[in-house]
Design a protein around this motif. Structure first.
Motif, PDB file in Angstrom:
ATOM      1  N   THR A   1       0.887  -1.162   0.123  1.00  9.19           N
ATOM      2  CA  THR A   1      -0.058   0.033  -0.190  1.00  9.19           C
ATOM      3  C   THR A   1       1.100   1.290  -0.043  1.00  9.19           C
ATOM      4  OG1 THR A   1      -0.237  -0.158   2.078  1.00  9.19           O
ATOM      5  CG2 THR A   1      -1.819  -1.060   1.370  1.00  9.19           C
ATOM      6  N   LYS A   2       2.121   0.781   0.429  1.00  2.00           N
ATOM      7  CA  LYS A   2       2.895   2.251   0.181  1.00  2.00           C
ATOM      8  C   LYS A   2       4.494   2.201  -0.802  1.00  2.00           C
ATOM      9  CE  LYS A   2       2.590   2.727   5.446  1.00  2.00           C
ATOM     10  NZ  LYS A   2       3.241   2.563   6.795  1.00  2.00           N
ATOM     11  N   PRO A   3       4.135   2.686  -2.197  1.00  2.00           N
ATOM     12  CA  PRO A   3       5.190   3.069  -3.008  1.00  2.00           C
ATOM     13  C   PRO A   3       6.048   3.253  -2.390  1.00  2.00           C
ATOM     14  CG  PRO A   3       3.649   4.912  -3.159  1.00  2.00           C
ATOM     15  CD  PRO A   3       3.112   3.855  -2.019  1.00  2.00           C
ATOM     16  N   ALA A   4       6.893   3.964  -1.466  1.00  2.00           N
ATOM     17  CA  ALA A   4       8.168   4.047  -0.921  1.00  2.00           C
ATOM     18  C   ALA A   4       8.338   2.925  -0.415  1.00  2.00           C
ATOM     19  CB  ALA A   4       7.982   5.060  -0.086  1.00  2.00           C
ATOM     20  N   LEU A   5       7.949   1.972   0.328  1.00  2.00           N
ATOM     21  CA  LEU A   5       8.527   0.425   0.491  1.00  2.00           C
ATOM     22  C   LEU A   5       8.276  -0.605  -0.554  1.00  2.00           C
ATOM     23  CD1 LEU A   5       7.559   0.878   3.733  1.00  2.00           C
ATOM     24  CD2 LEU A   5       9.411   0.873   3.307  1.00  2.00           C
ATOM     25  N   GLY A   6       9.319  -0.933  -1.592  1.00  2.00           N
ATOM     26  CA  GLY A   6       9.856  -1.777  -2.107  1.00  2.00           C
ATOM     27  C   GLY A   6       9.829  -2.828  -2.002  1.00  2.00           C
ATOM     28  N   SER A   7      10.895  -3.796  -3.162  1.00  2.99           N
ATOM     29  CA  SER A   7      10.518  -5.438  -3.352  1.00  2.99           C
ATOM     30  C   SER A   7      11.667  -5.552  -1.771  1.00  2.99           C
ATOM     31  CB  SER A   7      11.210  -5.661  -4.549  1.00  2.99           C
ATOM     32  OG  SER A   7      11.148  -7.093  -3.818  1.00  2.99           O
ATOM     33  N   ARG A   8      10.986  -6.712  -1.024  1.00  2.18           N
ATOM     34  CA  ARG A   8      12.069  -7.247  -0.120  1.00  2.18           C
ATOM     35  C   ARG A   8      14.070  -7.577  -0.428  1.00  2.18           C
ATOM     36  NH1 ARG A   8       7.441  -9.347   2.114  1.00  2.18           N
ATOM     37  NH2 ARG A   8       7.132  -8.189   4.493  1.00  2.18           N
ATOM     38  N   GLU A   9      13.602  -7.986  -2.039  1.00  4.51           N
ATOM     39  CA  GLU A   9      15.099  -7.714  -3.181  1.00  4.51           C
ATOM     40  C   GLU A   9      15.333  -7.096  -2.487  1.00  4.51           C
ATOM     41  OE1 GLU A   9      16.264  -9.031  -7.450  1.00  4.51           O
ATOM     42  OE2 GLU A   9      14.243  -8.708  -6.910  1.00  4.51           O
ATOM     43  N   PHE A  10      15.385  -6.388  -3.009  1.00  5.16           N
ATOM     44  CA  PHE A  10      16.051  -4.368  -2.901  1.00  5.16           C
ATOM     45  C   PHE A  10      16.741  -3.760  -1.077  1.00  5.16           C
ATOM     46  CE2 PHE A  10      14.472  -4.606  -6.993  1.00  5.16           C
ATOM     47  CZ  PHE A  10      15.967  -4.983  -7.523  1.00  5.16           C
TER      48      PHE A  10
ATOM     49  N   ASP B   1      12.896  -1.018   5.810  1.00  2.00           N
ATOM     50  CA  ASP B   1      13.121   0.232   6.290  1.00  2.00           C
ATOM     51  C   ASP B   1      13.516   1.593   5.483  1.00  2.00           C
ATOM     52  OD1 ASP B   1      15.700   0.086   5.381  1.00  2.00           O
ATOM     53  OD2 ASP B   1      17.167  -0.183   7.139  1.00  2.00           O
ATOM     54  N   TYR B   2      13.345   1.360   4.381  1.00  2.00           N
ATOM     55  CA  TYR B   2      12.644   2.338   2.731  1.00  2.00           C
ATOM     56  C   TYR B   2      14.123   2.519   2.440  1.00  2.00           C
ATOM     57  CZ  TYR B   2       8.376   4.490   4.580  1.00  2.00           C
ATOM     58  OH  TYR B   2       7.736   4.077   4.978  1.00  2.00           O
ATOM     59  N   ALA B   3      15.307   1.894   3.334  1.00  2.00           N
ATOM     60  CA  ALA B   3      16.829   2.218   2.982  1.00  2.00           C
ATOM     61  C   ALA B   3      16.855   0.860   1.753  1.00  2.00           C
ATOM     62  CB  ALA B   3      17.975   2.162   3.494  1.00  2.00           C
ATOM     63  N   LYS B   4      17.310   1.493   0.747  1.00  2.00           N
ATOM     64  CA  LYS B   4      18.447  -0.384  -0.750  1.00  2.00           C
ATOM     65  C   LYS B   4      18.856  -1.315   0.662  1.00  2.00           C
ATOM     66  CE  LYS B   4      16.083   1.794  -4.323  1.00  2.00           C
ATOM     67  NZ  LYS B   4      15.736   2.028  -5.540  1.00  2.00           N
TER      68      LYS B   4
ATOM     69  N   ASP C   1      22.272   0.551   3.210  1.00  5.04           N
ATOM     70  CA  ASP C   1      21.616   0.621   4.255  1.00  5.04           C
ATOM     71  C   ASP C   1      22.645  -0.372   5.634  1.00  5.04           C
ATOM     72  OD1 ASP C   1      19.890  -0.424   6.261  1.00  5.04           O
ATOM     73  OD2 ASP C   1      18.880  -0.965   5.526  1.00  5.04           O
ATOM     74  N   CYS C   2      22.688   0.397   6.469  1.00  6.52           N
ATOM     75  CA  CYS C   2      23.433  -0.049   7.947  1.00  6.52           C
ATOM     76  C   CYS C   2      23.599  -1.538   7.270  1.00  6.52           C
ATOM     77  CB  CYS C   2      23.553   0.839   8.989  1.00  6.52           C
ATOM     78  SG  CYS C   2      24.565   2.444   8.794  1.00  6.52           S
ATOM     79  N   ASP C   3      22.159  -1.825   8.196  1.00  3.08           N
ATOM     80  CA  ASP C   3      21.695  -3.309   8.122  1.00  3.08           C
ATOM     81  C   ASP C   3      20.664  -3.981   7.566  1.00  3.08           C
ATOM     82  OD1 ASP C   3      21.950  -6.084   8.878  1.00  3.08           O
ATOM     83  OD2 ASP C   3      22.070  -5.745  11.371  1.00  3.08           O
ATOM     84  N   ASP C   4      20.889  -4.402   6.770  1.00  2.78           N
ATOM     85  CA  ASP C   4      19.844  -5.147   5.926  1.00  2.78           C
ATOM     86  C   ASP C   4      18.496  -6.070   6.068  1.00  2.78           C
ATOM     87  OD1 ASP C   4      17.932  -3.840   4.065  1.00  2.78           O
ATOM     88  OD2 ASP C   4      18.587  -5.460   2.012  1.00  2.78           O
ATOM     89  N   ASN C   5      19.035  -6.327   7.395  1.00  3.91           N
ATOM     90  CA  ASN C   5      18.385  -7.609   8.421  1.00  3.91           C
ATOM     91  C   ASN C   5      17.772  -6.864   9.479  1.00  3.91           C
ATOM     92  OD1 ASN C   5      18.624  -9.639   6.652  1.00  3.91           O
ATOM     93  ND2 ASN C   5      21.115  -9.377   7.453  1.00  3.91           N
ATOM     94  N   ASP C   6      17.863  -5.719   9.472  1.00  2.00           N
ATOM     95  CA  ASP C   6      17.569  -4.486  10.969  1.00  2.00           C
ATOM     96  C   ASP C   6      17.177  -3.128  10.856  1.00  2.00           C
ATOM     97  OD1 ASP C   6      17.715  -3.287  13.627  1.00  2.00           O
ATOM     98  OD2 ASP C   6      19.317  -4.474  14.226  1.00  2.00           O
TER      99      ASP C   6
END
Length: 518
Positions: free
Chosen positions: A92-101, A106-109, A113-118
């Protein structure tokens, strides 16, 4: 197999009435849509171009972008951000894309992203040191992951809260260098343990509580303030004989007579005051006002036998001991001794003696005496002399309201019959407490010869009195070690007695004075 539809068209025309033409329409998937209007004429499930312009299978009404075949139906990508529902962080939020990226959504690709798992660790662009605290949220140093706000250092100044004067102010000092936390360092402030009180070393170098401008010596905290010692000679104004002259302090040392104390210029009530002195004898009244206009040096103790011996090489005393008062001397011998002390210190002698014979300490006597100053004024004399009666009483009172010289308790300040006994002797000077002018034995020990002839008091106020010009007996004051057998009254400061000048008594001695500025 190719299907062909034959259509018969009847064309009615003016030129060719009743002429018939056939048109061929191609629709291979038999979905009712001509091939040229069909997105895929081999697939009956794919509709017309007019309903799906990019022919991606999603009709225009529900296609996220019907001009881009790579962007599909809103049924699969509700926020039309290109990420299907099943891999979209939030469809429902176009700013939050695919989990692939953005694996932690957390809106940071992932690549920034400092830690893309946290999700607590965001984009490097907003948290450069990836410590979980963004610069905008108060990171102490966004280039150092070890510097973050904490309970032990809220203001990020590197000082632990327990030793930080103010842990909400990064400009505040550590307590170790600013004990009272007033903003001034210990090295800058004299008294750094009193919050709210600022006393800078720059203003008071010796930190004695006196500002440099008001301090006699701002490098020595033992030196007084100008307000207390105007001439900065080390003697308090109240004790200084002349607080405008650095050469004159509260005392000085004579090479022949020891310590001389200052008796300042003053006004006092001379004679007996019943409220102070008890019952008054006839010669002690009336009480009258005296002004002494010259300060004097006065001996701290009575003249000793060793001082006398140094002058005349004999000792007339009845009770022999070098440091006891000299006694058994006449008034004539007393003034002769005063002249000898002046000579010894190269001062102008006060007295001119006439018709003298005999040896001082043995049988010295004269027929006449004058004071060697204009008008015969003893106060104007430079050398040593006997005190006037007014000077003696002012010195004995010491600026204090006591019955005896320094106390209302006789034994505290005097050697007298009560603590010496009938067969006792005079004692070494200053064995009892001094009075307010630091003078010892003004009460008791031995009586002291005075300059004045014995006379009665007058009621009128007087300045620098010298007594009558002639008489038969000279005043003695102070009482002695033999006083008090019958009554203690003769030990009062107010008490007066007299003797003929030739008398030599074992209980009478002398104390000399010298005008400071004759």
């Amino acid at each position: 197999m190719r299907w062909t539809l034959w259509v018969t068209m009847v064309l009615v025309a003016a030129c060719e009435p009743d002429t018939v033409r056939r048109v061929v329409v191609v629709d291979d998937d038999q979905d009712g849509i001509e091939a040229e209007l069909d997105c895929n004429d081999d697939d009956p499930t794919v509709g017309a171009i007019s309903l799906d312009a990019d022919c991606d299978g999603a009709k225009t009404a529900v296609d996220c972008d019907d001009g881009d075949p790579t962007v599909g139906s809103q049924f699969d990508d509700e926020d039309c951000d290109g990420a299907p529902k099943d891999v979209d962080c939030d469809d429902t939020k176009p700013a939050l894309g695919s989990r692939e990226f953005d694996a932690d959504c957390d809106y940071a690709k992932s690549d920034v992203d400092c830690d893309d798992n946290d999700k607590d660790f965001g984009a490097i662009g907003r948290d450069a040191d990836c410590d979980g605290v963004r610069a905008e949220d108060g990171d102490c140093d966004d280039n150092d992951p070890n510097l973050t706000p904490s309970d032990s250092d809220q203001d990020c100044d590197g000082i632990d809260a327990a030793i930080d004067c103010d842990d909400n102010d990064p400009t505040s000092n550590p307590i170790g260098i600013d004990w009272d936390c007033d903003g001034w360092l210990n090295t800058e402030e004299c008294f750094n343990n009193s919050p709210g009180t600022v006393h800078l070393i720059a203003d008071d170098a010796d930190c004695d509580g006196v500002l440099t401008a008001d301090d006699c010596d701002d490098n020595d905290n033992a030196v007084l303030a100008v307000a207390d010692d105007a001439d900065c000679d080390g003697a308090l104004t109240v004790d200084d004989c002349d607080d405008s002259d650095t050469s004159i302090g509260a005392f000085e040392t004579s090479p022949t007579l020891g310590t001389l104390q200052c008796m300042p210029v003053q006004r006092f009530s001379m004679g007996c005051d019943p409220t102070r002195d008890g019952a008054c004898f006839g010669g002690e009244v009336p009480l009258h006002t005296v002004d002494l206009t010259r300060s004097v040096w006065i001996m701290e103790i009575e003249v000793t036998q060793s001082m006398w011996f140094a002058a005349f090489a004999n000792n007339p005393s009845d009770s022999v001991a070098a440091n006891r008062p000299v006694e058994s001397i006449s008034w004539w011998e007393a003034v002769r001794f005063a002249n000898a002390m002046s000579d010894a210190e190269s001062l102008d002698a006060c007295y001119v003696l006439d018709g003298c014979s005999g040896t001082p300490g043995v049988d010295f006597v004269c027929t006449g005496i004058t004071v060697d100053t204009p008008g015969g004024d003893p106060y104007a004399c430079e050398g040593y002399r006997l005190p006037t009666e007014a000077e003696w009483e002012a010195a004995a009172r010491g600026g204090e309201p006591y019955r005896y010289a320094g106390s209302d308790t006789l034994g505290d300040v005097a050697w007298w019959f009560g603590n010496v006994g009938l067969l006792g002797n005079p004692r070494v000077g200053c064995g009892k407490d001094p009075n307010g002018f630091e003078l010892c034995d003004m009460t008791g020990n031995v009586y002291e010869w005075i300059w004045d002839w014995s006379t009665t008091y007058r009621a009128a106020s007087v300045s620098d009195p010298v007594g009558d010009p002639t008489g038969s007996e000279r005043i003695i004051r102070g009482g002695s070690h033999l006083s008090g057998v019958a009554t203690q009254d003769e030990l009062r400061v107010a008490f007066r007695s007299d003797l003929v000048p030739e008398s030599r008594e074992s209980w009478v001695g002398i104390r000399l004075v010298r005008t400071i500025d004759p």
